[in-house]
Design an enzyme around this catalytic site. Sequence first.
Site, PDB file in Angstrom:
ATOM      1  N   LYS A 110     -50.504  16.304 -13.124  1.00  0.00           N
ATOM      2  CA  LYS A 110     -51.175  17.300 -13.948  1.00  0.00           C
ATOM      3  C   LYS A 110     -51.769  18.441 -13.131  1.00  0.00           C
ATOM      4  CE  LYS A 110     -52.201  14.316 -17.880  1.00  0.00           C
ATOM      5  NZ  LYS A 110     -53.225  13.814 -18.819  1.00  0.00           N
ATOM      6  N   LYS A 193     -38.522  12.375 -22.906  1.00  0.00           N
ATOM      7  CA  LYS A 193     -39.330  11.888 -24.021  1.00  0.00           C
ATOM      8  C   LYS A 193     -39.621  13.010 -25.000  1.00  0.00           C
ATOM      9  CE  LYS A 193     -42.733   9.072 -23.724  1.00  0.00           C
ATOM     10  NZ  LYS A 193     -44.018   8.423 -23.382  1.00  0.00           N
ATOM     11  N   LYS A 196     -44.870  17.165 -27.378  1.00  0.00           N
ATOM     12  CA  LYS A 196     -45.400  18.389 -27.981  1.00  0.00           C
ATOM     13  C   LYS A 196     -45.340  19.554 -27.003  1.00  0.00           C
ATOM     14  CE  LYS A 196     -49.310  20.239 -30.581  1.00  0.00           C
ATOM     15  NZ  LYS A 196     -50.678  20.028 -31.087  1.00  0.00           N
TER      16      LYS A 196
END
Length: 331
Positions: A110, A193, A196
């Site tokens: 991240k 996967k 969003k």
Amino acid sequence: MRTVSGIQPTGNLHLGNYLGAIKNWVKMQQEGECLFFLADMHAITVHNDPAELSANCRNMVAVLVAAGIDPDKSILFNQARVPAHAELAWMLICNTPMGWLDRMTQFKEKSGKHKQRASLGLYAYPVLQAADVLAYQTTHVPVGEDQKQHLELARDIATKFNSDTGTETFVLPEPFIGKSAARIMSLRDGNAKMSKSDPSDLSRINMSDDDDTIARKLKKAKTDPEPLPDNMADLADRPEARNLIGIYAALADQSQEAVLAEYAGKGFGDFKPALADLAVSTLSPIRQRFDDLRKDADAIDAILSKGSEKASALARPTVEAAYSALGLLRD
């Protein structure tokens, strides 16, 4: 059995969230004591618009209830309403070696190339995750592949705290492996996967999508020209085909083998319309209930208030025990 599960308050779910976790959560609440929380304190480890975060939390409550989470059978709340999460997290942070956090892969992913700009919260949030679980004397935690490392850390933190203080303050939670959760992939790439964050809205089915949009996205989903086989082994090198079979099976509560037995030899010209009809019939009632619930902010806040009171009462003895174990004066 007491389980705790958290979800990021993004404001909406996609089909991967629903089939990968929420559908199993709905079944779990029939089998034991379940706590479901919105991880709004985790959300602020990166920049958020305050108004958007509040709206997302309320919308997430609406969609969870619409999908089958029953506030009368389970405890549904948001972290910020239960001070025990933040209190316990600080005590655990002070007991967690930095080396353990250095090994956590999600921070590296991240923060990327901007590690020095990342917040301390983003670095330490696995300890808050441990507090989320340990505060409730949780016996089992539903985990996917991407969360196993965090549960292992929570167990390590609990073990170290108990050992350092000579107490049995925390129960060591076990991973909960229920019915195999469906692993739902992107409609545009069977090796990625459903997410969003994917820039293409065609890659996912949003729980708020209308019937026509759901059908259109599934009919446009990437596939290959071969007919469907009669066994899963022949789908090994066909990720998009395998993904659509998996979606159908999860929606219908069937095995993938059973789906193939029904559609073997048929092409996607036959299969996609059937999948679209099944998805619409399953998701349409959820969307309609979501649309009704999201309009009543007072009712949503009442659910969160009730849930937070129950969660606070459950967590308070553990938090007080942790304070006492560390010699912190409370009386």
